[in-house]
Design a protein around this motif. Structure first.
Motif, mmCIF file in Angstrom:
data_model
loop_
_atom_site.group_PDB
_atom_site.id
_atom_site.type_symbol
_atom_site.label_atom_id
_atom_site.label_comp_id
_atom_site.label_asym_id
_atom_site.label_seq_id
_atom_site.Cartn_x
_atom_site.Cartn_y
_atom_site.Cartn_z
ATOM 1 N N SER A 21 0.822 -1.213 0.000
ATOM 2 C CA SER A 21 0.000 0.000 0.000
ATOM 3 C C SER A 21 0.852 1.258 0.000
ATOM 4 N N ILE A 22 2.146 1.096 0.301
ATOM 5 C CA ILE A 22 3.106 2.209 0.236
ATOM 6 C C ILE A 22 4.202 1.776 -0.742
ATOM 7 N N PRO A 23 3.955 1.841 -2.049
ATOM 8 C CA PRO A 23 4.909 1.298 -3.027
ATOM 9 C C PRO A 23 6.273 1.967 -3.019
ATOM 10 N N VAL A 24 6.318 3.263 -2.688
ATOM 11 C CA VAL A 24 7.611 3.945 -2.601
ATOM 12 C C VAL A 24 7.671 4.762 -1.316
ATOM 13 N N ILE A 94 11.764 1.223 -3.004
ATOM 14 C CA ILE A 94 10.676 0.671 -3.806
ATOM 15 C C ILE A 94 10.277 -0.700 -3.277
ATOM 16 N N ASP A 95 8.999 -0.870 -2.951
ATOM 17 C CA ASP A 95 8.486 -2.122 -2.424
ATOM 18 C C ASP A 95 8.625 -3.244 -3.452
ATOM 19 N N PRO A 96 8.938 -4.474 -3.004
ATOM 20 C CA PRO A 96 9.093 -5.597 -3.944
ATOM 21 C C PRO A 96 7.864 -5.856 -4.810
ATOM 22 N N ASP A 130 -2.024 6.207 2.908
ATOM 23 C CA ASP A 130 -3.231 6.856 2.388
ATOM 24 C C ASP A 130 -2.892 7.789 1.227
ATOM 25 N N LEU A 131 -2.378 7.207 0.144
ATOM 26 C CA LEU A 131 -1.968 7.999 -1.011
ATOM 27 C C LEU A 131 -3.174 8.467 -1.803
#
Length: 271
Positions: A21-24, A94-96, A130-131
């Motif tokens: 949910s938090i890709p970067v 960066i999330d896997p 919460d993007l």
């Protein structure tokens, strides 16, 4: 010079935080004469600095990263970063879950202005999940741009071979040396042919090319420290500044003066 050694909080927290949910996760800090000890984390990492010079070691490769370059490190790759004086450091983790299609090897690259601006934007997003829709669109563009980066030639391969390692250390400790390969072969109790073969086998280039690459990386470091071109040329063992300028332009496609000018213009734009 008091060089402190620590593991950055960002590497401990952001690099290990797995959350689709938090890709970067963006982070920035001003760092002065410090070394981040060797470590690895699941998130991939883009490293960039608007000011200052970083030395990054990944495996048997060394990169000298200046404000015109970024460095890409895939998740799980062990690395060590040494920061020179007053490094204005930016990093995006960066999330896997979103690294498919991104480069699988570590390398430095000439970072485009557009990618820099995306990094600066991501830094403002915070660290919560919460993007907003507009922020997710920026992240998608960032990942697309990151997938397009290509390696630059500004890295220096090293080796674990004990015989060759001694020669490499001698060269790195005396960048201005004009001694031939025969001299270093004799010091290492090897034939010139054996040492020449070791350079090709272990480092992927011959003795002359490796030493030129060493001088090039040292020149980049010194340019980042605002040394004069004449001073750099003499300290690297060149007879004249013009000989140094010729070498620099041959390998980087621009003169040291243009390199500095581009660096300064980029810094003004990002300020």
């Amino acid at each position: 010079m008091n060089n402190q050694i620590r593991t950055f909080r960002v590497a401990q927290d952001y690099g290990f935080q797995i959350d689709p949910s938090i890709p970067v996760l963006g982070y920035t800090e001003t760092v002065n004469y410090e070394t981040c000890i060797s470590h690895a984390h699941p998130r991939g990492q883009l490293i960039y600095a608007t000011r200052g010079v970083m030395n990054v070691v990944v495996g048997n490769n060394i990169w000298v990263v200046n404000p015109l370059q970024g460095l890409w490190i895939p998740g799980g790759v062990e690395h060590q970063v040494t920061f020179q004086k007053d490094v204005n450091y930016y990093s995006v983790f960066i999330d896997p879950s979103v690294t498919k299609g991104l480069p699988i090897n570590s390398f430095s690259f000439d970072i485009p202005m557009f990618l820099k601006q995306l990094v600066f934007k991501i830094i403002t997003f915070g660290t919560e999940g919460d993007l907003e829709a507009s922020q997710r669109r920026v992240i998608d563009v960032f990942l697309d741009e990151l997938a397009l980066i290509v390696p630059s030639a500004t890295f220096l391969p090293t080796t674990n071979d004990e015989r060759l390692q001694k020669v490499v250390e001698l060269l790195m400790n005396d960048v201005a040396s004009k001694q031939t390969i025969d001299y270093y072969a004799e010091l290492s109790f090897m034939s010139t042919r054996t040492l020449s073969r070791l350079f090709i086998k272990e480092l992927g280039m011959n003795f002359s090319d490796w030493r030129t690459r060493l001088k090039l990386l040292e020149a980049i470091k010194r340019l980042g420290e605002k040394q004069s071109i004449k001073e750099i040329a003499l300290n690297l063992g060149y007879e004249t500044p013009s000989a140094f300028i010729f070498m620099f332009k041959k390998h980087l496609g621009k003169t040291p003066s243009n390199y500095i000018l581009e660096d300064e213009n980029e810094d003004k734009i990002s300020a």
